[in-house]
Design a protein around this motif. Structure first.
Motif, short mmCIF file in Angstrom:
data_model
loop_
_atom_site.label_atom_id
_atom_site.label_comp_id
_atom_site.label_asym_id
_atom_site.label_seq_id
_atom_site.Cartn_x
_atom_site.Cartn_y
_atom_site.Cartn_z
N ARG A 161 0.81 -1.37 -0.02
CA ARG A 161 -0.16 0.05 0.11
C ARG A 161 1.01 1.16 0.11
NH1 ARG A 161 -5.10 -1.51 3.96
NH2 ARG A 161 -5.25 -3.68 3.34
N GLN A 162 1.70 1.39 -0.97
CA GLN A 162 2.72 2.50 -1.03
C GLN A 162 2.03 3.76 -1.22
OE1 GLN A 162 6.58 1.89 -2.94
NE2 GLN A 162 6.38 -0.33 -2.61
N GLY A 163 1.13 4.05 -1.96
CA GLY A 163 0.60 5.07 -2.46
C GLY A 163 1.35 6.00 -3.61
N ILE A 164 1.00 7.21 -3.73
CA ILE A 164 1.65 8.17 -4.90
C ILE A 164 3.17 8.08 -4.32
CG2 ILE A 164 -0.54 8.92 -5.58
CD1 ILE A 164 0.33 11.32 -4.17
N VAL A 165 4.10 8.53 -5.60
CA VAL A 165 5.37 8.88 -5.27
C VAL A 165 5.59 10.21 -4.94
CG1 VAL A 165 7.62 8.97 -6.43
CG2 VAL A 165 6.23 6.89 -6.94
N ILE A 166 6.36 10.79 -4.17
CA ILE A 166 6.76 12.09 -3.92
C ILE A 166 7.54 12.79 -5.11
CG2 ILE A 166 8.25 13.80 -2.20
CD1 ILE A 166 7.95 11.53 -0.13
N GLU A 167 6.84 13.87 -5.65
CA GLU A 167 7.47 14.57 -6.82
C GLU A 167 8.35 15.83 -6.31
OE1 GLU A 167 7.84 13.08 -9.46
OE2 GLU A 167 6.12 11.55 -9.42
N ASP A 168 7.81 16.38 -5.25
CA ASP A 168 8.28 17.84 -4.94
C ASP A 168 9.43 17.98 -4.05
OD1 ASP A 168 6.58 17.02 -3.00
OD2 ASP A 168 5.49 18.76 -2.80
N TYR A 169 10.45 17.22 -4.52
CA TYR A 169 11.76 17.02 -3.41
C TYR A 169 12.70 18.32 -3.87
CZ TYR A 169 15.99 15.38 -1.58
OH TYR A 169 17.12 15.11 -0.75
N GLU A 170 12.97 18.56 -2.43
CA GLU A 170 14.01 19.90 -2.71
C GLU A 170 15.16 19.58 -3.07
OE1 GLU A 170 14.88 21.94 1.06
OE2 GLU A 170 14.47 20.05 2.09
N GLY A 171 15.96 18.67 -3.06
CA GLY A 171 17.20 18.30 -3.56
C GLY A 171 18.11 17.81 -2.26
N LEU A 172 19.05 17.11 -2.66
CA LEU A 172 20.04 16.57 -1.52
C LEU A 172 21.01 18.08 -1.26
CD1 LEU A 172 21.16 14.15 -0.19
CD2 LEU A 172 22.89 13.93 -2.02
N TYR A 173 21.12 18.32 0.04
CA TYR A 173 21.96 19.51 0.53
C TYR A 173 23.33 19.33 0.08
CZ TYR A 173 17.99 20.04 3.70
OH TYR A 173 16.94 20.28 4.09
N ALA A 174 24.02 18.21 -0.19
CA ALA A 174 25.36 17.85 -0.61
C ALA A 174 25.47 18.48 -1.91
CB ALA A 174 25.75 16.72 -0.33
N LEU A 175 24.48 18.09 -2.90
CA LEU A 175 24.38 18.59 -4.02
C LEU A 175 24.27 19.86 -4.24
CD1 LEU A 175 22.12 15.90 -5.83
CD2 LEU A 175 24.89 16.10 -6.24
N LYS A 176 23.74 20.86 -3.47
CA LYS A 176 23.51 22.25 -3.66
C LYS A 176 24.88 22.94 -3.26
CE LYS A 176 18.70 22.32 -2.58
NZ LYS A 176 17.61 22.74 -1.62
N ILE A 177 25.83 22.32 -2.28
CA ILE A 177 26.76 22.71 -1.83
C ILE A 177 27.91 22.93 -2.86
CG2 ILE A 177 28.82 22.49 -0.29
CD1 ILE A 177 26.80 21.50 1.83
N VAL A 178 27.87 21.79 -3.60
CA VAL A 178 29.05 21.50 -4.70
C VAL A 178 28.30 21.94 -6.13
CG1 VAL A 178 30.26 19.98 -3.49
CG2 VAL A 178 28.28 18.91 -4.92
N LYS A 179 27.25 22.70 -6.09
CA LYS A 179 26.64 23.00 -7.45
C LYS A 179 27.76 23.56 -8.58
CE LYS A 179 22.57 25.39 -9.21
NZ LYS A 179 21.60 26.21 -8.99
N GLY A 180 27.73 22.92 -9.63
CA GLY A 180 28.57 23.34 -10.86
C GLY A 180 29.99 22.47 -10.95
N ILE A 181 30.08 21.53 -9.83
CA ILE A 181 31.38 20.68 -9.61
C ILE A 181 30.69 19.33 -9.92
CG2 ILE A 181 33.02 19.86 -8.28
CD1 ILE A 181 32.88 22.29 -6.59
N ARG A 182 31.56 18.58 -10.88
CA ARG A 182 31.29 17.23 -11.26
C ARG A 182 31.56 16.42 -10.28
NH1 ARG A 182 32.23 15.55 -17.23
NH2 ARG A 182 30.94 13.81 -16.44
N VAL A 183 30.40 15.82 -9.44
CA VAL A 183 30.73 14.82 -8.35
C VAL A 183 29.88 13.90 -8.28
CG1 VAL A 183 31.08 14.64 -6.05
CG2 VAL A 183 31.80 16.68 -6.84
N ARG A 184 30.19 12.45 -8.31
CA ARG A 184 29.12 11.55 -8.38
C ARG A 184 28.25 11.71 -7.21
NH1 ARG A 184 30.38 7.62 -11.98
NH2 ARG A 184 32.29 7.37 -12.77
N GLU A 185 26.73 11.55 -7.58
CA GLU A 185 25.70 11.62 -6.58
C GLU A 185 25.75 10.58 -5.28
OE1 GLU A 185 21.58 12.07 -8.07
OE2 GLU A 185 22.20 13.44 -9.51
N TRP A 186 26.14 9.58 -5.66
CA TRP A 186 26.23 8.58 -4.62
C TRP A 186 27.31 8.76 -3.74
CZ3 TRP A 186 30.82 5.63 -3.56
CH2 TRP A 186 31.55 5.68 -4.71
N LEU A 187 28.36 9.42 -4.13
CA LEU A 187 29.58 9.71 -3.18
C LEU A 187 28.87 10.94 -2.18
CD1 LEU A 187 32.40 9.47 -2.35
CD2 LEU A 187 33.12 11.13 -4.29
#
Length: 332
Positions: A161-187
């Protein structure tokens, strides 16, 4: 000095929980996990890590009677704090949202699927009192295994009974900090999770030390004090999530995050305590269990109707007041 130590631990747990919750939301969004499963299963498992760390720190680093009292108090205190403080908080948020015309009303409209976790809590949470009456290691082990099995079955049922998927996610904080720099998301995800776990460990360690020292200086019962202070701090990650979802009028997700946490503390975490502690309960702990049962039963009645009303908050606050009075009188 003791108060400052507790405050430092509180802030560390808060920041760690904030980072960890963000990482958990990123994982659920990235892998397309439904909202019911996120609220009732995934969110509680991950946001309960502060309490788990407090529990392990109390046992491993403070293995004496005081450490075990903090550990057991934390296990019982989580559902107690949610039932008496956090539920009223989300009703306050709902009222503010209604006043500012961001919500249609102050009643929480919830999916009746939440009858399942509420029923689990009502049926199983009182079992945490049994080991104090039953000394047999075999029976204690049997109860612990049974609680874990029930939780696994609960996950299986809720998965369908999972329901609908979340769509309005604000983004990973670490990705915002290194915005513009190519770094693997999993890292970046691994890095953020690692930092959050370190902060949670440091904060938990500080809070356990502070609770034990503070209780001794005030001549208060260690377990009784830990039921109030530690869960109030470590419950913040799931509380913040519930508040945001209430503000956005996603009432089912808000309530699911809280009741899902209580299911975890009615099954898996008591099982761990049963296997690793003396499990002696004070009068404060017994009253905490009774309050959780009363509030949960009333909420189950409302969930069956699909609507939660303000009387749940009033009864929860009344239970908290009774507990505080008992703690003060017992400590004196």
């Amino acid at each position: 000095m003791i108060i400052l130590y507790v405050i430092a631990g509180f802030l560390s747990v808060l920041v760690g929980g904030w980072l960890f919750t963000n990482a958990m939301e990123y994982i659920s969004y990235r892998y397309r996990v439904g909202t019911s499963f996120v609220g009732a299963i995934l969110s509680p498992i991950l946001t309960s890590l502060p309490e788990l760390i407090v529990f392990l720190v109390a046992l491993l680093l403070y293995g004496d009677a005081s450490g075990e009292d903090v550990a057991v108090g934390t296990i019982i205190g989580e559902p107690f704090v949610v039932s008496t403080i956090i539920y009223p908080l989300i009703f306050i948020i709902a009222a503010v949202g209604f006043y500012l015309k961001r919500r249609g009303d102050v009643v929480l409209e919830v999916d009746r699927v939440l009858v399942i976790p509420f029923a689990v809590v009502i049926a199983l949470f009182p079992t945490v009192l049994l080991p104090a009456l039953i000394k047999s290691p075999l029976i204690r082990f049997s109860i612990a295994v049974s609680l874990i099995v029930v939780y696994l079955l609960y996950i299986h049922v809720m998965r369908g009974r999972q329901g609908i998927v979340i769509e309005d996610y604000e983004g990973l904080y670490a990705l915002k900090i290194v915005k513009g720099i190519r770094v693997r998301e999993w890292l970046l995800l691994t890095l953020q999770l690692g930092i959050s776990v370190v902060l949670l460990f440091i904060g938990s360690n500080a809070m356990v030390e502070g609770i034990i020292d503070l209780s001794r200086s005030l001549t208060l019962d260690v377990m009784g004090l830990s039921i109030i202070i530690i869960p109030t701090a470590t419950v913040l990650p799931e509380s913040i999530t519930a508040v945001i979802w209430t503000w956005r009028e996603r009432d089912t997700m808000a309530v699911a995050a809280l009741i899902g946490e209580k299911v975890l503390y009615s099954t898996v975490y008591p099982a761990l305590a049963l296997l690793t502690t003396r499990w002696l309960l004070s009068i404060e702990a017994i009253i905490g269990v009774i309050v959780v049962e009363v509030v949960s039963a009333i909420m189950l009645y409302h969930v069956i109707k699909g609507r939660l009303t303000w009387d749940v908050a009033v009864i929860g606050l009344a239970g908290y007041l009774v507990y505080i009075l008992v703690l003060i009188n017992h400590g004196i």
